[in-house]
Write a protein that holds these residues in place. Structure first.
Motif, PDB file in Angstrom:
ATOM      1  N   VAL A   9      -3.490   3.020  -8.799  1.00 27.76           N
ATOM      2  CA  VAL A   9      -2.648   2.072  -9.517  1.00 27.76           C
ATOM      3  C   VAL A   9      -1.504   1.602  -8.617  1.00 27.76           C
ATOM      4  O   VAL A   9      -1.220   0.413  -8.490  1.00 27.76           O
ATOM      5  CB  VAL A   9      -2.100   2.731 -10.793  1.00 27.76           C
ATOM      6  N   THR A  12      -2.573  -0.713  -5.492  1.00 25.62           N
ATOM      7  CA  THR A  12      -2.927  -2.069  -5.913  1.00 25.62           C
ATOM      8  C   THR A  12      -1.685  -2.835  -6.336  1.00 25.62           C
ATOM      9  O   THR A  12      -1.479  -3.995  -5.949  1.00 25.62           O
ATOM     10  CB  THR A  12      -3.912  -2.017  -7.099  1.00 25.62           C
ATOM     11  N   LYS A  13      -0.849  -2.166  -7.090  1.00 27.49           N
ATOM     12  CA  LYS A  13       0.359  -2.797  -7.595  1.00 27.49           C
ATOM     13  C   LYS A  13       1.244  -3.339  -6.469  1.00 27.49           C
ATOM     14  O   LYS A  13       1.657  -4.496  -6.489  1.00 27.49           O
ATOM     15  CB  LYS A  13       1.144  -1.773  -8.422  1.00 27.49           C
ATOM     16  N   TRP A  14       1.486  -2.511  -5.490  1.00 35.61           N
ATOM     17  CA  TRP A  14       2.407  -2.947  -4.440  1.00 35.61           C
ATOM     18  C   TRP A  14       1.770  -3.926  -3.471  1.00 35.61           C
ATOM     19  O   TRP A  14       2.451  -4.802  -2.941  1.00 35.61           O
ATOM     20  CB  TRP A  14       3.007  -1.728  -3.727  1.00 35.61           C
ATOM     21  N   HIS A  16      -0.237  -6.219  -4.337  1.00 39.16           N
ATOM     22  CA  HIS A  16      -0.094  -7.510  -5.015  1.00 39.16           C
ATOM     23  C   HIS A  16       1.346  -7.997  -4.964  1.00 39.16           C
ATOM     24  O   HIS A  16       1.611  -9.176  -4.753  1.00 39.16           O
ATOM     25  CB  HIS A  16      -0.572  -7.398  -6.470  1.00 39.16           C
ATOM     26  N   TYR A  17       2.252  -7.077  -5.159  1.00 42.61           N
ATOM     27  CA  TYR A  17       3.676  -7.432  -5.146  1.00 42.61           C
ATOM     28  C   TYR A  17       4.065  -8.041  -3.795  1.00 42.61           C
ATOM     29  O   TYR A  17       4.695  -9.087  -3.727  1.00 42.61           O
ATOM     30  CB  TYR A  17       4.503  -6.180  -5.429  1.00 42.61           C
ATOM     31  N   GLU A 734       6.980   2.949  -4.815  1.00 43.11           N
ATOM     32  CA  GLU A 734       6.910   3.388  -6.198  1.00 43.11           C
ATOM     33  C   GLU A 734       8.028   4.381  -6.512  1.00 43.11           C
ATOM     34  O   GLU A 734       8.693   4.294  -7.541  1.00 43.11           O
ATOM     35  CB  GLU A 734       5.538   4.018  -6.466  1.00 43.11           C
TER      36      GLU A 734
END
Length: 823
Positions: A9, A12-14, A16-17, A734
RNA sequence: GCGGAUGUGGCGGAAUUGGCAGACGCACCAGACUUAGGAUCUGGCGGGUAACACCGUGGGGGUUCGAGUCCCUUCAUCCGCACCA
């Protein structure tokens, strides 16, 4: 705690960020110091391997570290996309090279993205695209224009089974890498770049590269192979012909007892004509010609030769000496002919003994017998010249100078320099490469394609021959053209360029990758070039790095670049091994980066690969080691979670520090200093990471403290995350967010250590007796030497050890140790 | 043959300027927690000894108060070049 480290999670999140916010896009900014960080771009084989992961992980640490230290960092990525595998795939599977290559690039790009590397993808380039190879062709035209691209007939590697020419690197142990047939030599018209014109500069300017590994510079020096000597003519007896020879040992010229020419020497047929040996010579030449490169030049092969029947005249003493041809003289070094001095050259000695040629001593060493018949091997050491007329008595060094001076004075010969480096053969009889922009016209001859007509496009619709022969030879619409000069029907060159040409200037293109009218914008290269840090495998130590240096010097000469060397600092990373050998399909020891990233995440993969070994050294892959890296990241995660309540409170600001808090603060700042030095000064990421682990361990132990100091913990944790972020950026982001920070850790400044935090009241000193550690004491850090001497004699253990001994001497190393010399 | 690199616990490696050999991690051992543990935490971990002593950085020699580090010599492994006149 329900808040678990879920790398999938988070990563992928970062990713995209970062992408959405365009974090790694850069442009010229005169207000900030620039830093150009470059990893060798890959061939799009289809999948990343561990060597890539290592290469790019190293590069990313550098990029992120430099960015956090205020540099404007250019960190681009692209594809070295022309080359043979694409064509082989086309032949085998019927997939067009461009489709095969595009698919591979796409796949590898998405793999690279899962690694979380800070590339400016807006600058992505692929050398197989017309907008790029248009300018590879432009480079060719510029070289041609300056007389540095030329065509000549040359012996090349020919695979009789594939019906094609092979590059040297495609010849493996004398055979074709594709079908294993024995490679032959064939004479063909080929295009060359005249890199030899730059030999001296390529050699001299290595001095300008203190940031390169000595090993690479030595390899390049050897490859260039400069040797100083002289060249002079040997007259052929009874003919007007002369044969020039090159020697580094002019001092031994009176020891010449025969002469040798390479079998391929153009005068061989001439001089042996009408001699009784003519037939034998012809047969020998034929036999040698057909030998493979290995069989021809290996030192293992016994020397052999034949007498030509002709004689040459030694210009120094007028002596007639027989001319031989032999396999140990090479046509493409020096003049292809040598004066043979068997007494002082081991190769000549071996040959002379075999064929009973006379051996005459002309250098007298301390124990050298004067009679050549008594020699058991050539004498190559220093000594005095003998049997050399007026030159007798000279040393080797002064003799060389004296003989050359004499030759120059009498018009016999002159001082001369030879290089082992040869011109760069760039023709490839292949489809998947940049077409050479030349047209052959019956009237005008060889005509370069005008710049405004570039690119010469590769035709898409071609048929691949199972033989491997270039399909371009069969595409009429491609090779049938008109002469740019007179407009008449003409034929286009169907050879393409070696892919090393494409990679010789890609770093310039990255500075302004979207230019359509010129290869690059000079203002952009003036800002970004040279590359500050170049990182890649040592296998490119010679070819790619030499070609790129050559191109850079040429572009400097024609005023397109302002730098003379492309890469200021070079890091050659070691290989990734498994079970002691290089990962390979045939050995079945390949570890797939994709699998590792799926199982443990990119942060773990990066951390492990950087931790396992310093970058220059080979790295032994260890699944258990990866587990260890993963566990460490989990520990950091729990650490932050456990402390979250503490750092979100504002308690403890400015409070007096107790001993434990002071120790933690000391460790924090000592770690900042060490990690900074390790990354910046010597690229020792393994020790940097171990220091971060130590800080983490100490923070972990501090959790048991009943009265923790929130400010000190906060500083320690923040420093830890900041220092971890270049290595494992996603988890750092994160946790940065989790500890209440707004925005991205990527944009934060690198932590600075506070020297005052490193000052300690007391320091430990080791006490040695006769060099062996016997005790340790704590002393106030401002103690003088006398106080330390006093104190260390008083400890129980030392006193006991010194019973019955006399102290002869005490050596005090301030702040470190005391050594008591006692007998 | 020439050139270069490397050699340290069971393993990867650390020791940056001649100053505490083995940081950090892995593996292993013991303990805690637990229904359970291949999770986590605590402790141990070069050899040797009851504990000391002592031995220990491929081998041999040397310099030094002190050597993994400097010098000489030798061995092993890996890499590059390989008849370059």
């Amino acid at each position: 705690m329900e808040n678990k480290y879920d790398f999938k999670v988070i990563e992928t999140k970062w990713q995209h960020y970062w992408e959405e916010h365009g974090f790694y896009k850069v442009s010229e900014d005169p207000g900030r110091p620039k830093y150009y960080d470059l990893e060798m771009f890959p061939y799009p084989s289809g999948n990343l391997h561990m060597g890539h992961v290592r290469n790019y992980a190293i590069g990313d640490v550098v990029a992120r570290f430099k960015a956090m230290n205020g540099f404007n960092v250019l960190h681009p990525m692209g594809w070295d996309a022309f080359g043979l595998p694409a064509e082989n795939a086309a032949i085998k599977n019927g997939i067009h090279p461009s489709i095969w290559t595009d698919t591979n690039m796409e796949n590898m790009k998405s793999q690279l993205k899962t690694m979380g590397i800070s590339y400016d993808w807006d600058r992505e380039i692929a050398t197989c695209k017309p907008d790029y190879y248009k300018f590879t062709q432009w480079m060719f035209l510029k070289l041609y224009e300056h007389g540095l691209a030329y065509k000549k007939k040359s012996a090349v590697n020919w695979c009789p089974s594939c019906q094609t020419v092979l590059a040297n690197e495609q010849v493996v142990d004398g055979g074709c890498e594709r079908c294993e047939a024995v490679v032959e030599k064939k004479q063909l018209e080929q295009w060359f770049f005249k890199i030899t014109d730059y030999a001296q500069r390529l050699l001299d300017d290595l001095e300008m590269l203190p940031g390169w590994p000595e090993k690479v510079k030595i390899m390049q020096r050897n490859w260039i192979g400069r040797s100083e000597g002289c060249q002079f003519d040997m007259k052929i007896k009874g003919s007007d012909q002369v044969v020039p020879v090159f020697t580094t040992r002019a001092d031994t010229v009176f020891g010449v007892t025969y002469m040798v020419m390479a079998p391929e020497h153009p005068l061989v047929a001439d001089i042996s004509q009408n001699t009784p040996q003519a037939q034998e010579v012809k047969e020998f030449v034929e036999r040698i010609k057909n030998l493979s490169e290995i069989a021809r030049t290996s030192t293992e092969v016994e020397k052999e030769g034949v007498f030509t029947g002709a004689y040459a005249i030694n210009p120094m003493n007028g002596e007639e000496v027989p001319i031989w041809i032999a396999n140990y003289v090479l046509m493409d070094y020096g003049t292809g002919a040598i004066m043979a001095v068997p007494a002082h050259d081991q190769r000549d000695f071996d040959f002379a003994r075999k064929y009973n040629l006379p051996i005459r001593v002309v250098i007298q060493g301390n124990d050298t017998p004067l009679d050549g018949a008594d020699l058991t091997e050539a004498y190559v050491g220093d000594g005095k010249m003998v049997n050399s007329g007026t030159f007798d008595g000279n040393s080797v060094e002064s003799g060389i100078a004296a003989v050359i001076a004499y030759m120059e004075e009498h018009g016999i010969g002159q001082g001369s320099i030879n290089y082992r480096l040869r011109d760069w053969l760039i023709s490839r009889q292949r489809y998947w490469g940049a077409p050479i922009p030349i047209v052959y016209c019956n009237d005008c001859g060889m005509v370069p394609v005008p710049e405004e007509d570039l690119p010469v496009l590769l035709p898409e619709d071609v048929e691949f021959k199972p033989s491997g022969e270039s399909p371009l030879n069969y595409v009429r619409s491609f090779f049938e053209t008109n002469c740019p000069n007179c407009g008449k029907e003409a034929r286009r060159e169907t050879d393409t360029m070696d892919t090393f040409v494409c990679s010789s200037w890609y770093f310039d293109r990255f500075c302004s990758p979207h230019e359509s009218e010129q290869p690059f914008d000079k203002a952009a290269t003036d800002y970004w070039m040279p590359v500050d840090q170049y990182i890649g495998g040592v296998e490119h130590a010679i070819l790619h790095l030499m070609y790129a240096r050559f191109f850079t010097k040429f572009l400097y000469d024609i005023k397109w670049l302002s730098c003379q060397e492309p890469f200021t600092n070079l890091l050659t990373q070691g290989m990734v091994l498994k079970d002691g050998s290089k990962m390979s399909k045939s050995k079945g020891n390949v570890v797939s980066p994709e699998d590792i990233i799926n199982t443990y995440g990119a942060d773990t993969a990066r951390l492990f690969i950087l931790f396992a070994s310093p970058p220059e050294r080979d790295l032994e892959w260890s699944d258990a080691g990866v587990e260890g890296a993963y566990r460490f990241l989990n520990r950091v995660w729990r650490l932050v979670v456990d402390y979250a309540h503490l750092i979100n409170s504002q308690d403890g600001e400015g409070a007096e520090l107790d001993e434990a808090a002071r120790q933690l603060r000391f460790k924090t700042h000592a770690t900042i200093k060490k990690v900074t030095d390790d990354i910046e000064g010597r690229f020792n990421f393994n020790t940097a990471i171990s220091a971060i682990m130590e800080l983490s361990n100490m923070l972990g132990a501090y959790r048991d403290n009943p009265q923790p100091n929130p400010a000190v913990v906060k500083e320690a944790l923040e420093s830890l995350l900041l220092m971890l972020s270049p290595f494992s950026p996603h988890i750092a982001e994160e946790l940065w967010q989790l500890t209440g920070h707004e925005g991205s850790i990527t944009l934060m400044a690198w932590p600075q250590y506070d020297p005052s935090a490193l000052v300690q009241d007391e320091i430990e000193m080791v006490i040695q007796i006769n060099g062996k550690v016997r005790d340790r004491i704590m002393v106030p850090s401002d103690s003088n030497e006398e106080e330390v001497r006093q104190q260390c004699m008083q400890t129980e253990r030392i006193a006991a050890q010194l019973q019955g001994k006399t102290v002869q001497k005490m050596i005090v190393v301030p702040g470190k140790l005391v050594n008591i010399v006692a007998r």
